[in-house]
Design an enzyme around this catalytic site. Structure first.
Site, PDB file in Angstrom:
ATOM      1  N   GLY A  16      50.610  30.337  50.208  1.00 46.18           N
ATOM      2  CA  GLY A  16      51.761  31.006  50.815  1.00 46.18           C
ATOM      3  C   GLY A  16      51.947  30.616  52.276  1.00 46.18           C
ATOM      4  N   CYS A  44      43.394  28.951  45.843  1.00 44.70           N
ATOM      5  CA  CYS A  44      43.864  28.166  44.697  1.00 44.70           C
ATOM      6  C   CYS A  44      43.281  26.754  44.695  1.00 44.70           C
ATOM      7  CB  CYS A  44      45.391  28.109  44.708  1.00 44.70           C
ATOM      8  SG  CYS A  44      46.055  27.016  43.459  1.00 44.70           S
ATOM      9  N   CYS A  49      42.178  28.055  41.212  1.00 44.20           N
ATOM     10  CA  CYS A  49      42.917  27.394  40.125  1.00 44.20           C
ATOM     11  C   CYS A  49      42.548  25.926  39.922  1.00 44.20           C
ATOM     12  CB  CYS A  49      44.422  27.440  40.393  1.00 44.20           C
ATOM     13  SG  CYS A  49      44.985  28.941  41.184  1.00 44.20           S
ATOM     14  N   LYS A  52      38.792  25.232  39.023  1.00 46.89           N
ATOM     15  CA  LYS A  52      38.615  25.919  37.730  1.00 46.89           C
ATOM     16  C   LYS A  52      39.204  25.096  36.597  1.00 46.89           C
ATOM     17  CE  LYS A  52      41.733  28.067  36.156  1.00 46.89           C
ATOM     18  NZ  LYS A  52      42.215  29.376  36.473  1.00 46.89           N
ATOM     19  N   TYR A 179      40.689  37.767  34.219  1.00 47.54           N
ATOM     20  CA  TYR A 179      40.984  36.335  34.156  1.00 47.54           C
ATOM     21  C   TYR A 179      39.733  35.498  34.443  1.00 47.54           C
ATOM     22  CZ  TYR A 179      46.102  36.867  35.194  1.00 47.54           C
ATOM     23  OH  TYR A 179      47.419  37.155  35.195  1.00 47.54           O
ATOM     24  N   GLU A 183      37.705  33.167  31.822  1.00 47.07           N
ATOM     25  CA  GLU A 183      37.851  31.718  31.969  1.00 47.07           C
ATOM     26  C   GLU A 183      36.484  31.056  32.149  1.00 47.07           C
ATOM     27  OE1 GLU A 183      42.360  31.491  33.817  1.00 47.07           O
ATOM     28  OE2 GLU A 183      40.694  31.310  35.200  1.00 47.07           O
ATOM     29  N   ASP A 304      48.413  36.996  48.222  1.00 50.10           N
ATOM     30  CA  ASP A 304      47.428  37.962  47.727  1.00 50.10           C
ATOM     31  C   ASP A 304      47.112  39.072  48.732  1.00 50.10           C
ATOM     32  OD1 ASP A 304      47.328  36.241  45.596  1.00 50.10           O
ATOM     33  OD2 ASP A 304      45.156  35.932  45.640  1.00 50.10           O
ATOM     34  N   THR A 312      49.411  31.888  42.715  1.00 50.62           N
ATOM     35  CA  THR A 312      49.855  30.895  43.694  1.00 50.62           C
ATOM     36  C   THR A 312      51.374  30.674  43.713  1.00 50.62           C
ATOM     37  OG1 THR A 312      47.963  29.595  44.348  1.00 50.62           O
ATOM     38  CG2 THR A 312      49.892  28.344  43.824  1.00 50.62           C
ATOM     39  N   HIS A 436      59.018  19.449  14.783  1.00 49.33           N
ATOM     40  CA  HIS A 436      58.015  19.439  13.715  1.00 49.33           C
ATOM     41  C   HIS A 436      57.184  18.169  13.746  1.00 49.33           C
ATOM     42  CE1 HIS A 436      56.369  20.743   9.916  1.00 49.33           C
ATOM     43  NE2 HIS A 436      56.534  19.528   9.440  1.00 49.33           N
ATOM     44  N   GLU A 441      56.654  25.465  17.032  1.00 48.23           N
ATOM     45  CA  GLU A 441      57.863  25.581  16.207  1.00 48.23           C
ATOM     46  C   GLU A 441      57.954  26.966  15.574  1.00 48.23           C
ATOM     47  OE1 GLU A 441      58.064  23.344  12.334  1.00 48.23           O
ATOM     48  OE2 GLU A 441      56.098  22.610  12.943  1.00 48.23           O
TER      49      GLU A 441
HETATM   50  P1  NDP Z   1      40.692  41.181  37.449  1.00 45.85           P
HETATM   51  O1  NDP Z   1      41.180  42.322  38.267  1.00 45.85           O
HETATM   52  O2  NDP Z   1      41.622  40.443  36.566  1.00 45.85           O
HETATM   53  O3  NDP Z   1      39.477  41.669  36.540  1.00 45.85           O
HETATM   54  C1  NDP Z   1      38.383  42.363  37.075  1.00 45.85           C
HETATM   55  C2  NDP Z   1      37.468  42.714  35.927  1.00 45.85           C
HETATM   56  O4  NDP Z   1      36.270  43.276  36.425  1.00 45.85           O
HETATM   57  C3  NDP Z   1      38.072  43.751  34.990  1.00 45.85           C
HETATM   58  O5  NDP Z   1      37.681  43.425  33.679  1.00 45.85           O
HETATM   59  C4  NDP Z   1      37.445  45.050  35.462  1.00 45.85           C
HETATM   60  O6  NDP Z   1      37.306  46.003  34.468  1.00 45.85           O
HETATM   61  C5  NDP Z   1      36.066  44.575  35.862  1.00 45.85           C
HETATM   62  N1  NDP Z   1      35.458  45.414  36.891  1.00 45.85           N
HETATM   63  C6  NDP Z   1      36.012  45.869  38.040  1.00 45.85           C
HETATM   64  N2  NDP Z   1      35.119  46.586  38.745  1.00 45.85           N
HETATM   65  C7  NDP Z   1      33.978  46.587  38.026  1.00 45.85           C
HETATM   66  C8  NDP Z   1      32.697  47.174  38.222  1.00 45.85           C
HETATM   67  N3  NDP Z   1      32.419  47.895  39.294  1.00 45.85           N
HETATM   68  N4  NDP Z   1      31.756  46.972  37.274  1.00 45.85           N
HETATM   69  C9  NDP Z   1      32.033  46.240  36.171  1.00 45.85           C
HETATM   70  N5  NDP Z   1      33.214  45.662  35.929  1.00 45.85           N
HETATM   71  C10 NDP Z   1      34.180  45.850  36.839  1.00 45.85           C
HETATM   72  O7  NDP Z   1      39.979  40.244  38.505  1.00 45.85           O
HETATM   73  P2  NDP Z   1      39.468  38.743  38.470  1.00 45.85           P
HETATM   74  O8  NDP Z   1      38.353  38.748  39.449  1.00 45.85           O
HETATM   75  O9  NDP Z   1      39.214  38.256  37.093  1.00 45.85           O
HETATM   76  O10 NDP Z   1      40.730  37.938  39.034  1.00 45.85           O
HETATM   77  C11 NDP Z   1      41.347  38.314  40.253  1.00 45.85           C
HETATM   78  C12 NDP Z   1      42.801  37.939  40.258  1.00 45.85           C
HETATM   79  O11 NDP Z   1      42.921  36.549  40.431  1.00 45.85           O
HETATM   80  C13 NDP Z   1      43.552  38.228  38.970  1.00 45.85           C
HETATM   81  O12 NDP Z   1      44.021  39.530  38.885  1.00 45.85           O
HETATM   82  C14 NDP Z   1      44.683  37.236  39.028  1.00 45.85           C
HETATM   83  O13 NDP Z   1      45.736  37.775  39.765  1.00 45.85           O
HETATM   84  C15 NDP Z   1      44.076  36.076  39.771  1.00 45.85           C
HETATM   85  N6  NDP Z   1      43.713  34.983  38.849  1.00 45.85           N
HETATM   86  C16 NDP Z   1      44.646  34.395  38.068  1.00 45.85           C
HETATM   87  C17 NDP Z   1      44.307  33.374  37.194  1.00 45.85           C
HETATM   88  C18 NDP Z   1      45.336  32.752  36.333  1.00 45.85           C
HETATM   89  O14 NDP Z   1      46.516  32.959  36.544  1.00 45.85           O
HETATM   90  N7  NDP Z   1      44.950  31.955  35.326  1.00 45.85           N
HETATM   91  C19 NDP Z   1      42.931  32.901  37.098  1.00 45.85           C
HETATM   92  C20 NDP Z   1      42.027  33.594  37.950  1.00 45.85           C
HETATM   93  C21 NDP Z   1      42.410  34.591  38.785  1.00 45.85           C
HETATM   94  P3  NDP Z   1      38.494  47.005  34.040  1.00 45.85           P
HETATM   95  O15 NDP Z   1      39.440  46.206  33.194  1.00 45.85           O
HETATM   96  O16 NDP Z   1      37.796  48.062  33.278  1.00 45.85           O
HETATM   97  O17 NDP Z   1      39.118  47.497  35.302  1.00 45.85           O
END
Ligand code: NDP
Length: 453
Positions: A16, A44, A49, A52, A179, A183, A304, A312, A436, A441
């Site tokens: 950004g 990113c 990204c 990754k 995510y 991943e 963010d 991103t 096809h 499809e």
């Molecule tokens: P997320 O917020 O997506 O996921 C966090 C995970 O950790 C959830 O499953 C959550 O559980 C769990 N969690 C949170 N706190 C605790 C805790 N204290 N103990 C145990 N588990 C916990 O975060 P990420 O770190 O995966 O990604 C961050 C952000 O980065 C994403 O939201 C996204 O915006 C971005 N991103 C996007 C990608 C893409 O577009 N392909 C790839 C990577 C990142 P619960 O569900 O129960 O809250």
């Protein structure tokens, strides 16, 4: 002669911040400064990204080699060499950072390789104590990983470190169900690391379409990820041969590495923001209006650090809209509705719009869904399944959501996303002749609803 050192000072050299700085300087002639305390390119490019996705690619070649045999090729994959890959990855990140620096320099942005904080509505202070005044300040500091505190939590690595491990672990525990956790579970598993994943909730990828995330979970397990739902870590300790993890399900195991992917928080600590009147939310995010303006009129924020939609391309759009509003005199809001996105799990998921559950809570819907074995993998003897799914409004016939779980789903959803964003109806999809034989499809050939809700 301006009363300020700069027309714009940007804090943060990620997606950004860099876009806003170079467009403001290069296309509107503004005098722009930018401070970055780490590497240019931000999360990113440097620790998200880009590396990754390269690791996702690396992790898929083992299976490809096996499939090639099924197609008649005389080949075996051999072992994955982390040093070879890691050296190339580091070189690629250096190259990309170089491009970011060149883009900034080429647009006339003056860069400062140090931390900056805000001291008043028009002044920033650099780590070396120098102060710079600016008519406008743009906050683009992004976010950082957040690991909960518990006994032994300091033993965990995060997505920051995973790209720079001296050697590939033999076993890894990944904690989280979002995510990043999902991943990396796929990546590590694909690279041959014995991979265990703990998620505290009932199903990974909370918030996404239930059927889609259910299929991703099933396929991850089938490919070898040892996924434990409803499970969390109680404590960890360093022992000979790794990290002993005591879990809430009563088990204890030793892993080479433990990676936490439990969310990210905005980078707003110790930035002087609240002192100058910038309002922060509960997670520490900078609160902004539709034009990314904070409570202090000369200070804006994008990406963010505002915790709106943390992707991103969204940060880039917010940066562009900020330049249009402030430097071109053409106020522009960023449209945060119907954003397509991909999750690079294995298999990949591409999604836009409402999940079946959210749509059904909103209005009567029809669900069109089909899950099948794709030709390429099926021929190779794999039992992988893919999913193509449309959520349709009964009243308007508009496609409210499209969810794809399949190899290449990210590429597919970019295109399906155009139609959904344009407000296409199910009948518009049906008017398109199928390509096809391809997996997608099915998106234009599903005749009867699977169910209504
Ligand atoms: P997320 O917020 O997506 O996921 C966090 C995970 O950790 C959830 O499953 C959550 O559980 C769990 N969690 C949170 N706190 C605790 C805790 N204290 N103990 C145990 N588990 C916990 O975060 P990420 O770190 O995966 O990604 C961050 C952000 O980065 C994403 O939201 C996204 O915006 C971005 N991103 C996007 C990608 C893409 O577009 N392909 C790839 C990577 C990142 P619960 O569900 O129960 O809250």
């Amino acid at each position: 002669m301006s009363e300020f050192d700069f027309d714009l000072f940007v804090i943060g050299g990620g997606s950004g911040g860099v876009r806003a700085a170079r467009v403001a300087a290069g296309e509107t002639g503004a005098k722009v400064g930018l401070a970055e305390e780490d590497r240019y390119g931000g999360t990113c490019v440097i620790r998200g990204c880009v590396p990754k996705k390269l690791m996702v690619f690396a992790s898929t070649y083992g299976d490809m080699a096996e499939d090639a045999q099924a197609y008649g090729w005389d080949m075996t994959a051999g072992d994955f060499n982390w040093d070879t890959f890691h050296g190339k990855l580091a070189g690629e990140l250096d190259r990309l950072e170089g491009i970011y620096r060149k883009l900034l320099a080429g647009s006339g942005v003056e860069t400062f390789d140090q931390r900056a904080k805000v001291v008043d509505a028009h002044t920033v202070e650099l780590a070396d104590g120098t102060r710079k005044s600016a008519k406008q300040i743009l906050l683009a500091m992004g976010g950082r990983v957040s690991v909960p505190e518990f006994p032994g939590s300091d033993l965990a690595i995060t997505s920051n470190e995973i790209f720079h491990l001296p050697e590939l672990p033999k076993s890894i525990l990944i904690v989280g169900g979002g995510y990043i956790a999902c991943e990396f579970a796929g990546i590590m598993n694909g690279l041959g690391v014995k991979t265990t994943q703990f998620y505290r909730g009932a199903q990974i990828l909370r918030g996404f379409d239930d059927e889609a995330r259910g299929l991703v979970a099933e396929e991850m397990i089938q490919r070898g990820v040892d996924l434990h739902l409803g499970t969390n870590v109680l404590e960890m300790e360093k022992v000979e041969g790794g990290i002993r993890v005591k879990a809430t399900n009563g088990t204890e195991h030793v892993f080479d590495q433990v990676m936490y992917a439990t969310g990210r928080v905005p980078n707003t600590d110790d930035m002087g923001l609240e002192e100058v009147g910038v309002k922060l939310g509960r997670k520490g995010e900078v609160l902004v209006d539709d034009y990314s303006q904070t409570a202090v009129p000369s200070i804006y924020a994008v990406g963010d650090v505002t915790d709106r939609v943390n992707l991103t391309p969204v940060a880039i759009r917010e940066g562009m809209a900020f330049v249009s509003t402030v430097f071109r005199g053409e106020p522009m809001k960023v449209d945060h509705e119907l954003i397509p996105s991909a999750i690079f799990t294995q298999p990949e998921m591409g999604t836009i719009g409402l999940s079946e559950e959210d749509a059904a809570a909103q209005e009567p819907i029809e669900v069109y869904s089909t899950s099948f074995k794709p030709m390429q993998q099926s021929f190779a003897g794999r039992s992988d399944r893919v999913l193509m799914k449309l959520i349709v409004s009964q009243a308007s016939r508009k496609v409210l959501g499209c969810h794809i779980v399949a190899p290449g789903a990210g590429e597919m959803i970019q295109l399906a996303g155009i139609a959904v964003k344009m407000g296409a109806t199910k009948e518009d999809f049906d008017r398109v002749v199928a390509v096809h034989p391809v997996m997608a499809e099915e998106l234009v050939t599903m005749r009867n609803p699977t169910r209504t809700a």
